[in-house]
Write a protein that holds these residues in place. Structure first.
Motif, PDB file in Angstrom:
ATOM      1  N   CYS A 108       0.828  -1.208   0.000  1.00 49.52           N
ATOM      2  CA  CYS A 108       0.000   0.000   0.000  1.00 49.52           C
ATOM      3  C   CYS A 108       0.863   1.259   0.000  1.00 49.52           C
ATOM      4  CB  CYS A 108      -0.931   0.003   1.227  1.00 49.52           C
ATOM      5  SG  CYS A 108      -2.338  -1.130   1.099  1.00 49.52           S
ATOM      6  N   VAL A 109       1.943   1.231   0.764  1.00 54.80           N
ATOM      7  CA  VAL A 109       2.855   2.386   0.783  1.00 54.80           C
ATOM      8  C   VAL A 109       3.460   2.593  -0.599  1.00 54.80           C
ATOM      9  CG1 VAL A 109       5.017   3.287   1.717  1.00 54.80           C
ATOM     10  CG2 VAL A 109       3.374   2.179   3.241  1.00 54.80           C
ATOM     11  N   GLY A 110       3.866   1.489  -1.240  1.00 54.66           N
ATOM     12  CA  GLY A 110       4.417   1.591  -2.582  1.00 54.66           C
ATOM     13  C   GLY A 110       3.409   2.158  -3.564  1.00 54.66           C
ATOM     14  N   ALA A 111       2.164   1.673  -3.474  1.00 56.39           N
ATOM     15  CA  ALA A 111       1.117   2.181  -4.365  1.00 56.39           C
ATOM     16  C   ALA A 111       0.843   3.655  -4.101  1.00 56.39           C
ATOM     17  CB  ALA A 111      -0.160   1.363  -4.178  1.00 56.39           C
ATOM     18  N   LEU A 112       0.847   4.029  -2.823  1.00 64.12           N
ATOM     19  CA  LEU A 112       0.582   5.428  -2.471  1.00 64.12           C
ATOM     20  C   LEU A 112       1.654   6.346  -3.055  1.00 64.12           C
ATOM     21  CD1 LEU A 112      -1.171   7.442  -0.887  1.00 64.12           C
ATOM     22  CD2 LEU A 112       0.352   7.091   1.069  1.00 64.12           C
ATOM     23  N   LEU A 113       2.897   5.882  -3.089  1.00 63.71           N
ATOM     24  CA  LEU A 113       3.969   6.693  -3.673  1.00 63.71           C
ATOM     25  C   LEU A 113       3.678   6.975  -5.150  1.00 63.71           C
ATOM     26  CD1 LEU A 113       7.152   5.033  -2.128  1.00 63.71           C
ATOM     27  CD2 LEU A 113       6.241   7.303  -1.612  1.00 63.71           C
ATOM     28  N   THR A 114       3.154   5.975  -5.835  1.00 64.45           N
ATOM     29  CA  THR A 114       2.807   6.166  -7.241  1.00 64.45           C
ATOM     30  C   THR A 114       1.708   7.209  -7.396  1.00 64.45           C
ATOM     31  OG1 THR A 114       3.359   3.845  -7.689  1.00 64.45           O
ATOM     32  CG2 THR A 114       2.078   5.003  -9.358  1.00 64.45           C
ATOM     33  N   GLU A 115       0.689   7.119  -6.526  1.00 65.62           N
ATOM     34  CA  GLU A 115      -0.423   8.083  -6.603  1.00 65.62           C
ATOM     35  C   GLU A 115       0.060   9.497  -6.272  1.00 65.62           C
ATOM     36  OE1 GLU A 115      -2.412   6.294  -7.922  1.00 65.62           O
ATOM     37  OE2 GLU A 115      -1.861   4.383  -7.033  1.00 65.62           O
ATOM     38  N   MET A 116       0.871   9.615  -5.233  1.00 67.89           N
ATOM     39  CA  MET A 116       1.359  10.937  -4.839  1.00 67.89           C
ATOM     40  C   MET A 116       2.310  11.508  -5.883  1.00 67.89           C
ATOM     41  SD  MET A 116       1.774  10.981  -0.714  1.00 67.89           S
ATOM     42  CE  MET A 116       0.333  11.508   0.225  1.00 67.89           C
ATOM     43  N   GLY A 117       3.086  10.622  -6.503  1.00 60.24           N
ATOM     44  CA  GLY A 117       3.950  11.072  -7.582  1.00 60.24           C
ATOM     45  C   GLY A 117       3.129  11.626  -8.735  1.00 60.24           C
ATOM     46  N   GLY A 118       2.000  10.954  -9.020  1.00 61.94           N
ATOM     47  CA  GLY A 118       1.108  11.447 -10.070  1.00 61.94           C
ATOM     48  C   GLY A 118       0.520  12.797  -9.730  1.00 61.94           C
ATOM     49  N   LEU A 119       0.102  12.972  -8.464  1.00 65.47           N
ATOM     50  CA  LEU A 119      -0.459  14.254  -8.033  1.00 65.47           C
ATOM     51  C   LEU A 119       0.598  15.356  -8.059  1.00 65.47           C
ATOM     52  CD1 LEU A 119      -2.696  12.982  -5.096  1.00 65.47           C
ATOM     53  CD2 LEU A 119      -3.478  13.938  -7.270  1.00 65.47           C
ATOM     54  N   ALA A 120       1.827  14.999  -7.669  1.00 69.24           N
ATOM     55  CA  ALA A 120       2.917  15.980  -7.732  1.00 69.24           C
ATOM     56  C   ALA A 120       3.177  16.386  -9.183  1.00 69.24           C
ATOM     57  CB  ALA A 120       4.190  15.395  -7.116  1.00 69.24           C
ATOM     58  N   GLY A 121       3.029  15.418 -10.109  1.00 71.12           N
ATOM     59  CA  GLY A 121       3.202  15.731 -11.521  1.00 71.12           C
ATOM     60  C   GLY A 121       2.139  16.693 -12.020  1.00 71.12           C
ATOM     61  N   ILE A 122       0.901  16.505 -11.553  1.00 74.76           N
ATOM     62  CA  ILE A 122      -0.173  17.436 -11.913  1.00 74.76           C
ATOM     63  C   ILE A 122       0.138  18.824 -11.362  1.00 74.76           C
ATOM     64  CG2 ILE A 122      -2.611  17.997 -11.577  1.00 74.76           C
ATOM     65  CD1 ILE A 122      -2.164  15.721 -13.510  1.00 74.76           C
ATOM     66  N   GLY A 123       0.632  18.877 -10.122  1.00 72.59           N
ATOM     67  CA  GLY A 123       1.009  20.158  -9.523  1.00 72.59           C
ATOM     68  C   GLY A 123       2.116  20.835 -10.307  1.00 72.59           C
ATOM     69  N   ALA A 124       3.088  20.025 -10.770  1.00 64.89           N
ATOM     70  CA  ALA A 124       4.206  20.588 -11.529  1.00 64.89           C
ATOM     71  C   ALA A 124       3.722  21.209 -12.834  1.00 64.89           C
ATOM     72  CB  ALA A 124       5.234  19.496 -11.813  1.00 64.89           C
ATOM     73  N   MET A 125       2.680  20.622 -13.433  1.00 61.59           N
ATOM     74  CA  MET A 125       2.110  21.192 -14.658  1.00 61.59           C
ATOM     75  C   MET A 125       1.545  22.584 -14.405  1.00 61.59           C
ATOM     76  SD  MET A 125       0.140  17.813 -16.118  1.00 61.59           S
ATOM     77  CE  MET A 125      -0.975  18.852 -17.052  1.00 61.59           C
ATOM     78  N   LEU A 126       1.146  22.836 -13.150  1.00 61.76           N
ATOM     79  CA  LEU A 126       0.589  24.137 -12.776  1.00 61.76           C
ATOM     80  C   LEU A 126       1.619  25.010 -12.076  1.00 61.76           C
ATOM     81  CD1 LEU A 126      -2.817  22.796 -11.368  1.00 61.76           C
ATOM     82  CD2 LEU A 126      -2.368  23.752 -13.646  1.00 61.76           C
ATOM     83  N   ASN A 127       2.896  24.573 -12.137  1.00 64.69           N
ATOM     84  CA  ASN A 127       4.011  25.293 -11.508  1.00 64.69           C
ATOM     85  C   ASN A 127       3.880  25.372  -9.991  1.00 64.69           C
ATOM     86  OD1 ASN A 127       5.320  25.917 -14.016  1.00 64.69           O
ATOM     87  ND2 ASN A 127       3.812  27.533 -14.351  1.00 64.69           N
TER      88      ASN A 127
END
Length: 418
Positions: A108-127
């Motif tokens: 679950c921790v490993g999966a959560l890292l993937t989800e949070m990485g995805g959310l961080a990527g969305i944030g990066a798109m918005l600077n």
């Protein structure tokens, strides 16, 4: 509720009604939407980008596979009134329950890292800096847990997951050519190892270990009875169809955007997927639509994996383990929930390579899958009649689950050595 739980005298699973479905809707659909998480969307994107529509058939074949596995959790939860971890402990002892749950928490921790990485990527798109995005995610999900009940969190998860349907619209806007779709749909390069690796990756990501634990616990937490099984099966079937339609839509959108332009390639990051789809939707609309859909997928998956880890560990330790209990009565549950979120956020802020991490998570899930699927199958075989897995359907289930586990392991090993 008695009028909505009429018992079928032959099966004991109750009869279906739309009114009953409205009351029970949630566990199946949420588990399935969480399955279409950041990692799965990246896999679907790669499938379309590299092979056009040649992996589209697989998304349809996987619908019954998903349903077969998750339907067993409905039986187990409704008939026994116990979570997956509790049943393992009761039937096979505390040691095996400990092994299953601790390994699950790590997954679950490993999966959560993937989800949070995805959310961080969305944030990066918005600077937006990753630490700001992670702080907002941790704060929002923690506030949701400590102030809400299971019913309210379930509604939030359903709402977040609903944004995934924007990918269906993206697939339509991509204007795929029907003739090309049909031609590639039946053109299967079965001897190409790269193609087979993506086939295995798609199959290996279908049944996540935490999906099994989550749906069974949710069935129990909603107080479902054997007479609810028929209706909850419909909830599960709807979820299986929706999640694979989303996956198929991403395959179509990326294939239409890249294959038609002669730009086939690999899409490993959120930014790359977004850039691939921008020509289809336009610069501004494309980013908004993609961001909403991807964020919805990541949020619902983050909720599911975090709740699953907290629930199962809390129960294993003999503490309160539901959202309907206050912090004072469920300290391990809330501590695990918050700790998993903070640990995931810390790794992302530290700059961990999410793409490389995804390989490790895939391997871990593959190694855990035989344990989870094995217990799921064995426990279903021990249910009382008429709910026991038996007869011809038992053979079908055994074959489907065995193939899924084998290909999941193959995907894990392929990912490790690639």
């Amino acid at each position: 509720m008695d009028d909505m739980r009429r018992r079928d005298p032959n099966t004991g699973v109750g009869t279906f009604s739309w009114r009953h479905l409205a009351a029970l809707l949630g566990p199946g659909i949420i588990a399935m939407l969480a399955d279409t998480d950041a990692g799965s969307l990246i896999t679907a994107s790669q499938s379309g980008a590299q092979w056009g529509y040649r992996l589209l058939w697989l998304q349809l074949v996987l619908i019954p596979v998903l349903f077969i596995a998750q339907e067993l959790t409905v039986r187990l939860g409704a008939v026994t009134g116990k979570s997956h971890g509790a049943l393992i402990r009761e039937t096979y002892g505390r040691f095996w329950a400990f092994v299953a749950v601790i390994t699950l928490v790590v997954a679950c921790v490993g999966a959560l890292l993937t989800e949070m990485g995805g959310l961080a990527g969305i944030g990066a798109m918005l600077n937006i800096p990753s630490w700001v995005t992670m702080a907002l995610v941790v704060a929002a999900l923690t506030l949701m847990a400590v102030t809400g009940s299971f019913k309210s969190v379930e509604r939030i998860a359903l709402g977040a997951g609903a944004f995934e349907v924007v990918f269906v619209a993206v697939a339509v806007w991509a204007h795929p050519k029907a003739g090309e779709v049909a031609r590639q749909f039946v053109s299967i390069p079965a001897t190409d190892t790269k193609y087979l690796t993506l086939v295995s990756a798609n199959i290996g990501a279908v049944i996540m270990p935490w999906m099994v634990f989550f749906q069974q616990s949710s069935v129990v937490e909603k107080g479902m009875k054997p007479t609810d099984i028929a209706t909850e099966r419909v909830d599960t079937a709807i979820g299986a169809v929706v999640t694979q339609v989303v996956m198929a839509s991403v395959v179509i959108a990326c294939a239409a955007a890249l294959q038609h332009g002669g730009k086939a390639g690999q899409l490993d990051t959120v930014q790359q997927i977004s850039d691939a789809l921008t020509p289809v939707l336009g610069q501004v609309i494309g980013r908004i639509v993609f961001g909403v859909g991807f964020a919805g997928a990541a949020i619902v998956a983050a909720i599911v994996v975090t709740l699953t880890a907290a629930r199962e560990l809390g129960e294993l330790l003999g503490s309160g383990h539901t959202l309907d209990e206050p912090v004072s009565r469920a300290p391990w549950f809330y501590a695990t929930y918050f700790g998993v979120l903070v640990a995931g956020a810390a790794f992302i802020v530290a700059g961990v390579n999410v793409v490389s991490l995804a390989v490790g998570v895939q391997v871990l899930n593959a190694l855990l899958l035989p344990i989870v699927i094995g217990f799921l199958y064995l426990l279903a075989r021990r249910l009382p009649e008429p709910f026991r897995l038996a007869g011809t359907y038992h053979v079908v289930v055994a074959v489907v689950l065995a193939i899924t586990v084998a290909l999941g392991l193959y995907a894990g090993v392929a990912g490790l050595w690639s």
